[in-house]
Structures are given as C-alpha cells and as structure tokens.
Motif scaffolding. Sequence first.
Motif, PDB file in Angstrom:
ATOM      1  N   LEU A   1      68.039 -21.723 -22.980  1.00  0.00           N
ATOM      2  CA  LEU A   1      67.043 -20.827 -23.562  1.00  0.00           C
ATOM      3  C   LEU A   1      65.771 -20.833 -22.727  1.00  0.00           C
ATOM      4  O   LEU A   1      65.456 -21.825 -22.072  1.00  0.00           O
ATOM      5  N   PRO A   2      65.013 -19.748 -22.746  1.00  0.00           N
ATOM      6  CA  PRO A   2      63.711 -19.757 -22.067  1.00  0.00           C
ATOM      7  C   PRO A   2      62.789 -20.769 -22.728  1.00  0.00           C
ATOM      8  O   PRO A   2      62.848 -20.996 -23.941  1.00  0.00           O
ATOM      9  N   TYR A   3      61.899 -21.357 -21.925  1.00  0.00           N
ATOM     10  CA  TYR A   3      61.081 -22.487 -22.362  1.00  0.00           C
ATOM     11  C   TYR A   3      59.607 -22.147 -22.198  1.00  0.00           C
ATOM     12  O   TYR A   3      59.154 -21.785 -21.106  1.00  0.00           O
ATOM     13  N   ALA A   4      58.861 -22.235 -23.288  1.00  0.00           N
ATOM     14  CA  ALA A   4      57.422 -21.961 -23.270  1.00  0.00           C
ATOM     15  C   ALA A   4      56.676 -23.260 -23.510  1.00  0.00           C
ATOM     16  O   ALA A   4      56.830 -23.887 -24.566  1.00  0.00           O
ATOM     17  N   PHE A   5      55.850 -23.654 -22.549  1.00  0.00           N
ATOM     18  CA  PHE A   5      55.154 -24.943 -22.625  1.00  0.00           C
ATOM     19  C   PHE A   5      53.711 -24.730 -23.081  1.00  0.00           C
ATOM     20  O   PHE A   5      53.003 -23.853 -22.581  1.00  0.00           O
ATOM     21  N   ALA A   6      53.286 -25.582 -24.014  1.00  0.00           N
ATOM     22  CA  ALA A   6      51.936 -25.483 -24.599  1.00  0.00           C
ATOM     23  C   ALA A   6      50.903 -26.161 -23.707  1.00  0.00           C
ATOM     24  O   ALA A   6      50.182 -27.075 -24.120  1.00  0.00           O
ATOM     25  N   SER A   7      50.800 -25.696 -22.483  1.00  0.00           N
ATOM     26  CA  SER A   7      49.881 -26.317 -21.529  1.00  0.00           C
ATOM     27  C   SER A   7      48.427 -25.993 -21.831  1.00  0.00           C
ATOM     28  O   SER A   7      47.526 -26.592 -21.241  1.00  0.00           O
ATOM     29  N   HIS A   8      48.178 -25.077 -22.768  1.00  0.00           N
ATOM     30  CA  HIS A   8      46.792 -24.722 -23.094  1.00  0.00           C
ATOM     31  C   HIS A   8      46.083 -25.817 -23.887  1.00  0.00           C
ATOM     32  O   HIS A   8      44.860 -25.834 -23.941  1.00  0.00           O
ATOM     33  N   PHE A   9      46.846 -26.738 -24.503  1.00  0.00           N
ATOM     34  CA  PHE A   9      46.185 -27.838 -25.208  1.00  0.00           C
ATOM     35  C   PHE A   9      46.880 -29.178 -25.017  1.00  0.00           C
ATOM     36  O   PHE A   9      46.341 -30.213 -25.404  1.00  0.00           O
ATOM     37  N   ALA A  10      48.070 -29.195 -24.392  1.00  0.00           N
ATOM     38  CA  ALA A  10      48.799 -30.448 -24.197  1.00  0.00           C
ATOM     39  C   ALA A  10      49.448 -30.463 -22.815  1.00  0.00           C
ATOM     40  O   ALA A  10      50.678 -30.435 -22.695  1.00  0.00           O
ATOM     41  N   PRO A  11      48.635 -30.514 -21.748  1.00  0.00           N
ATOM     42  CA  PRO A  11      49.181 -30.346 -20.392  1.00  0.00           C
ATOM     43  C   PRO A  11      49.751 -31.619 -19.767  1.00  0.00           C
ATOM     44  O   PRO A  11      50.275 -31.546 -18.648  1.00  0.00           O
ATOM     45  N   LYS A  12      49.691 -32.747 -20.447  1.00  0.00           N
ATOM     46  CA  LYS A  12      49.997 -34.033 -19.820  1.00  0.00           C
ATOM     47  C   LYS A  12      51.370 -34.061 -19.163  1.00  0.00           C
ATOM     48  O   LYS A  12      51.521 -34.521 -18.033  1.00  0.00           O
ATOM     49  N   GLN A  13      52.405 -33.585 -19.858  1.00  0.00           N
ATOM     50  CA  GLN A  13      53.781 -33.653 -19.333  1.00  0.00           C
ATOM     51  C   GLN A  13      54.263 -32.317 -18.765  1.00  0.00           C
ATOM     52  O   GLN A  13      55.452 -32.155 -18.497  1.00  0.00           O
ATOM     53  N   PHE A  14      53.348 -31.404 -18.542  1.00  0.00           N
ATOM     54  CA  PHE A  14      53.713 -30.037 -18.167  1.00  0.00           C
ATOM     55  C   PHE A  14      54.606 -29.978 -16.933  1.00  0.00           C
ATOM     56  O   PHE A  14      55.737 -29.481 -16.978  1.00  0.00           O
ATOM     57  N   LEU A  15      54.133 -30.489 -15.803  1.00  0.00           N
ATOM     58  CA  LEU A  15      54.892 -30.359 -14.555  1.00  0.00           C
ATOM     59  C   LEU A  15      56.202 -31.124 -14.610  1.00  0.00           C
ATOM     60  O   LEU A  15      57.244 -30.646 -14.136  1.00  0.00           O
ATOM     61  N   LYS A  16      56.185 -32.299 -15.202  1.00  0.00           N
ATOM     62  CA  LYS A  16      57.402 -33.107 -15.321  1.00  0.00           C
ATOM     63  C   LYS A  16      58.430 -32.411 -16.199  1.00  0.00           C
ATOM     64  O   LYS A  16      59.625 -32.377 -15.892  1.00  0.00           O
ATOM     65  N   ALA A  17      57.965 -31.847 -17.312  1.00  0.00           N
ATOM     66  CA  ALA A  17      58.881 -31.216 -18.263  1.00  0.00           C
ATOM     67  C   ALA A  17      59.520 -29.958 -17.680  1.00  0.00           C
ATOM     68  O   ALA A  17      60.736 -29.751 -17.821  1.00  0.00           O
ATOM     69  N   ILE A  18      58.726 -29.106 -17.028  1.00  0.00           N
ATOM     70  CA  ILE A  18      59.313 -27.867 -16.512  1.00  0.00           C
ATOM     71  C   ILE A  18      60.220 -28.151 -15.315  1.00  0.00           C
ATOM     72  O   ILE A  18      61.197 -27.436 -15.093  1.00  0.00           O
ATOM     73  N   ALA A  19      59.914 -29.212 -14.553  1.00  0.00           N
ATOM     74  CA  ALA A  19      60.804 -29.585 -13.453  1.00  0.00           C
ATOM     75  C   ALA A  19      62.157 -30.043 -14.001  1.00  0.00           C
ATOM     76  O   ALA A  19      63.218 -29.658 -13.482  1.00  0.00           O
ATOM     77  N   TYR A  20      62.126 -30.847 -15.050  1.00  0.00           N
ATOM     78  CA  TYR A  20      63.380 -31.297 -15.683  1.00  0.00           C
ATOM     79  C   TYR A  20      64.163 -30.101 -16.215  1.00  0.00           C
ATOM     80  O   TYR A  20      65.383 -30.008 -16.026  1.00  0.00           O
ATOM     81  N   TYR A  21      63.459 -29.206 -16.888  1.00  0.00           N
ATOM     82  CA  TYR A  21      64.110 -28.024 -17.462  1.00  0.00           C
ATOM     83  C   TYR A  21      64.807 -27.205 -16.377  1.00  0.00           C
ATOM     84  O   TYR A  21      65.974 -26.812 -16.521  1.00  0.00           O
ATOM     85  N   LYS A  22      64.119 -26.949 -15.276  1.00  0.00           N
ATOM     86  CA  LYS A  22      64.698 -26.147 -14.207  1.00  0.00           C
ATOM     87  C   LYS A  22      65.905 -26.837 -13.575  1.00  0.00           C
ATOM     88  O   LYS A  22      66.919 -26.194 -13.263  1.00  0.00           O
ATOM     89  N   GLU A  23      65.809 -28.137 -13.369  1.00  0.00           N
ATOM     90  CA  GLU A  23      66.880 -28.880 -12.692  1.00  0.00           C
ATOM     91  C   GLU A  23      68.112 -29.059 -13.568  1.00  0.00           C
ATOM     92  O   GLU A  23      69.231 -29.209 -13.061  1.00  0.00           O
TER      93      GLU A  23
END
Length: 343
Positions: free
Chosen positions: A189-211
């Motif tokens: 499913l497409p993944y929407a990350f709440a980086s507007h208020f909780a950016p701590k795991q943003f890059l790690k999470a989207i990298a995992y999702y893509k891989e």
Amino acid sequence: MKKDLKLGKVNFSVLDLAIINEGRDAADAFQRSMDLAKHVEDMGYKRFWMAEHHNMPSVGSSATAVLLAHIGGGTKSIRIGSGGIMLPNHSPLMVAEQFGTLASLFPGRVDLGLGRAPGTDQETVRALRRNRLETLEEFPQDLEDLQMYLSPENIDGRVHAIPGEGLDIPIYLLGSSMSSAALAAKKGLPYAFASHFAPKQFLKAIAYYKENFEPSDQLSKPYVISCVNVIAAQEDKEAHQLATSLYRLALNGIRRLSFPLLPPVENMEGLWSNEEETAVRHMMACSFIGAPSTVEHDLKAFQELAQVDEIMVTSHIYDHDARILSYQILAEIIKRTKMELSQ
C-alpha cells in the motif's frame, strides 16, 4: 528504487484539520476549509485530505467523513480523503460504508488514509470506544476486514458494505514509525509519513518501506507521501512571525495543554524555555518557512535527500488570507520547478 526524483516531478497535496482559531468557532473553521479547498483546487494541488482528531480545541475535523462530504460538494476535481481515519476507533464495516458513500457521491475522487493511533488522549479513547478494547495489534486484522468489505470478491460474503463493496477507493497507510512502514510494505500500500510533527524515524522508515515493498493489486511499486509544514510569505521575517502560531500550538502539545490556534506574535522570546524550544524545533524539523526563494531552496534540498513521490502540505497560519497566499507561493514554486525540468 526510484533515483533522482526531482522536486518538479513530485505531486503536491494539502492536509487540513479545520483548525479553529482563538475567538472563532468550528463553523468559521469549516468555511475557511472550504475556501482553502477551492483555492488549492484552482492552484493545481492533487488532493485535499482531512484528519481525525478528538478532544482538541484547535481541531474541527473530528467527524472526518461528514466534513469530507461538505468539501467534496463544494469542489469539482481535487481528490478528497482522510489523512487519516483512525481505524481502531471504528468498525471496519462502518468505515467501508462511510467511504463507499463518499465514493458514490464523488466517483474517482476519494482516498481512504488509515492510521493506527487513536488521535486523542486515553480518556477520550475510552469515551469513543465504550467497551471495545481495540489494540494496536489488532490493526492489521481490521485492515484486512476493511479491504474485504470494499472488495468485489466479497459478493458471496454474509455481510456487505452498501455502498462500498466493489468501489474504487484506494487505501493509504499513515504512520510515523517502523511498524507502520513494515505493514505498508507487506500489504503493498502507499505510505504516508507524518513528518510534519514526528520526523525522527522518517528517513529510516521510508527506506525500509521502499526496500521491502511487496507489489499488490492496488500498487505495483512503492509510493511515499511526506507531510510537511510550509509557511511561505513575501519576506523571511514575515513568514517566521506567522510561524509563531505553529510554534505555540506545538509548545502547548509538549506542555499537555490544548487551546485554539493563537494569533502570531513578533517572536517567541520569553514564551518557551531553551529545552522547550529544542523540543519544538526537533518536532518541526520538516518545516519550510520563509520567502519564496528560501522555501524553494529548502524544499529542493529536502527532496534530494528524501526522494518522496508526493509532498503533502499543512500550514497552521492564523490569518486566512496569509494562509491562502502561502499555498499560492508554493504553487508558483511548483510551477517554476516543473518548467525547469521541461527545458
């Protein structure tokens, strides 16, 4: 994995919470949300999402599906959707029926974004769910049940979502953690990350999702939406002054206080401690505040790093005309970057 996804190739959308201003009421917030939706539709934004929150004096979008029907009726082409519906607060059947109703009213325009957090405090959770003891661990099963109710394959089932069954209602998973990234990847499913208020795991999470993405009937390859704060004005100083309303909103959250959106002040000096300022700035790390050139520069740097497919913008600006202008400035930046790519 996608490579070199330039800013000019990215879709831009809007997240709105029907923010209630100090001294105003929800009816005023709904009027401003409708006016904003009409403006951003004309500006070329892709979608207009609204979020479910409860027991928050600053947020008027608690009855999200009802408000989306209002927005859909006042617009013509922009996609409308939830960013998101907090699924543990509802039965999957009822969500399927509500969004089936929306999709029947506005064919081809409705998105269903789902979150697993309650969108409120624990006491309000108990008031919402009464004797239901829904937990985060049950979210994947609730998601499967919802997908079943919306699926045309449920035709032989004993329980049907009417309307809803068989309609084209794309589902998006929302989150701010590795667990949400893992579920979105597993379900395709497409993944929407709440980086507007909780950016701590943003890059790690989207990298995992893509891989780890597994293709599904809905989606053949990963699709990432990043929600960010944008406050644009003609001058940097003006934008940073407008942003004090956002900072005060976040500061009240840290202090476990809740008020309507407060008007801007000249600066935040004396309003927060050093520790509170640090916490707010960490929370607001994915915020783009300034004059057009500043916002464009910073957004390009963000996209070079994040490589997302879509940027969803939320703008907590007290003055409505200033908020419209902020989205207009961003729309002009988007147009300019697209033209740069075509040359």
